[in-house]
Scaffold this active site. Sequence first.
Site, PDB file in Angstrom:
ATOM      1  N   ASP A   1      -1.113  -4.873  22.454  1.00 24.00           N
ATOM      2  CA  ASP A   1      -0.331  -5.897  23.156  1.00 24.00           C
ATOM      3  C   ASP A   1       0.854  -5.207  23.831  1.00 24.00           C
ATOM      4  OD1 ASP A   1      -0.013  -9.269  22.723  1.00 24.00           O
ATOM      5  OD2 ASP A   1       1.663  -8.147  23.595  1.00 24.00           O
TER       6      ASP A   1
ATOM      7  N   ASN B   1      -4.350 -18.314  19.701  1.00 24.72           N
ATOM      8  CA  ASN B   1      -3.605 -19.465  20.203  1.00 24.72           C
ATOM      9  C   ASN B   1      -4.482 -20.254  21.163  1.00 24.72           C
ATOM     10  OD1 ASN B   1      -1.293 -18.615  18.787  1.00 24.72           O
ATOM     11  ND2 ASN B   1      -0.709 -17.246  20.463  1.00 24.72           N
TER      12      ASN B   1
ATOM     13  N   GLN C   1      -0.704 -20.663  23.859  1.00 26.52           N
ATOM     14  CA  GLN C   1      -1.548 -19.766  24.662  1.00 26.52           C
ATOM     15  C   GLN C   1      -0.957 -19.600  26.059  1.00 26.52           C
ATOM     16  OE1 GLN C   1      -5.623 -21.088  25.105  1.00 26.52           O
ATOM     17  NE2 GLN C   1      -6.322 -19.078  25.791  1.00 26.52           N
TER      18      GLN C   1
ATOM     19  N   HIS D   1      -8.556 -14.579  23.071  1.00 27.80           N
ATOM     20  CA  HIS D   1      -8.107 -13.323  22.454  1.00 27.80           C
ATOM     21  C   HIS D   1      -7.645 -13.586  21.035  1.00 27.80           C
ATOM     22  CE1 HIS D   1      -4.779 -15.148  24.711  1.00 27.80           C
ATOM     23  NE2 HIS D   1      -3.960 -14.675  23.786  1.00 27.80           N
TER      24      HIS D   1
ATOM     25  N   HIS E   1      -5.120 -12.048  18.221  1.00 26.69           N
ATOM     26  CA  HIS E   1      -4.022 -11.123  17.925  1.00 26.69           C
ATOM     27  C   HIS E   1      -4.264 -10.549  16.533  1.00 26.69           C
ATOM     28  CE1 HIS E   1      -1.112 -12.768  21.049  1.00 26.69           C
ATOM     29  NE2 HIS E   1      -1.914 -13.826  20.926  1.00 26.69           N
TER      30      HIS E   1
HETATM   31  P1  AMP Z   1      -1.051 -15.684  24.068  1.00 31.09           P
HETATM   32  O1  AMP Z   1       0.377 -16.131  24.191  1.00 31.09           O
HETATM   33  O2  AMP Z   1      -1.675 -15.999  22.731  1.00 31.09           O
HETATM   34  O3  AMP Z   1      -1.883 -16.179  25.223  1.00 31.09           O
HETATM   35  O4  AMP Z   1      -1.011 -14.105  24.097  1.00 31.09           O
HETATM   36  C1  AMP Z   1      -1.027 -13.352  25.262  1.00 31.09           C
HETATM   37  C2  AMP Z   1      -0.581 -11.968  24.876  1.00 31.09           C
HETATM   38  O5  AMP Z   1      -0.942 -11.075  25.913  1.00 31.09           O
HETATM   39  C3  AMP Z   1       0.920 -11.818  24.658  1.00 31.09           C
HETATM   40  O6  AMP Z   1       1.171 -11.370  23.337  1.00 31.09           O
HETATM   41  C4  AMP Z   1       1.325 -10.777  25.712  1.00 31.09           C
HETATM   42  O7  AMP Z   1       2.328  -9.905  25.257  1.00 31.09           O
HETATM   43  C5  AMP Z   1       0.018 -10.063  25.968  1.00 31.09           C
HETATM   44  N1  AMP Z   1      -0.099  -9.411  27.254  1.00 31.09           N
HETATM   45  C6  AMP Z   1       0.219  -9.904  28.481  1.00 31.09           C
HETATM   46  N2  AMP Z   1      -0.060  -9.030  29.456  1.00 31.09           N
HETATM   47  C7  AMP Z   1      -0.579  -7.940  28.845  1.00 31.09           C
HETATM   48  C8  AMP Z   1      -1.062  -6.671  29.294  1.00 31.09           C
HETATM   49  N3  AMP Z   1      -1.071  -6.346  30.604  1.00 31.09           N
HETATM   50  N4  AMP Z   1      -1.513  -5.788  28.368  1.00 31.09           N
HETATM   51  C9  AMP Z   1      -1.494  -6.101  27.058  1.00 31.09           C
HETATM   52  N5  AMP Z   1      -1.055  -7.277  26.567  1.00 31.09           N
HETATM   53  C10 AMP Z   1      -0.601  -8.185  27.435  1.00 31.09           C
END
Ligand code: AMP
Length: 114
Positions: free
Chosen positions: A30, A87, A94, A100, A102
């Site tokens: 992440d 999420n 989300q 995805h 985590h």
């Molecule tokens: P969510 O809020 O559950 O949709 O999680 C999305 C996650 O994607 C967050 O924890 C972000 O920090 C992560 N994220 C966003 N852009 C990137 C990226 N380019 N590479 C890796 N993680 C990312």
Amino acid sequence: MTETIFSKILSGETPADILFEDELAIAFRDITPQAPSHVLVIPRSPIQSIKHAGEEDCALLGHCLRVCAKVAEQEGIAEDGYRVVTNIGDHGGQTIFHLHFHVLGGRKMTWPPG
Ligand code: AMP
């Protein structure tokens, strides 16, 4: 499904720190880690969330969870324990609409989540 940052990671357009990949899923760090180890596991298939998964996706979902466990072993967080979170939608927090999981570890998690 519309293009997301994760579909760009899957296509190679956006770089990521990839820890694991196979024909069904990939795992990468992440970009904003919330724990000493914070990895995202995503299916290659463009499913928005588990809400959008069907019966035909059951094996894929199980595979993603196995990848979460493998990544936790690889990260050295499995023995002490870790958390796997997905999420869903607005109230679930989300922000990226490609399924995805985590995988968070390396510190003691709190409960309940905020
Ligand atoms: P969510 O809020 O559950 O949709 O999680 C999305 C996650 O994607 C967050 O924890 C972000 O920090 C992560 N994220 C966003 N852009 C990137 C990226 N380019 N590479 C890796 N993680 C990312």
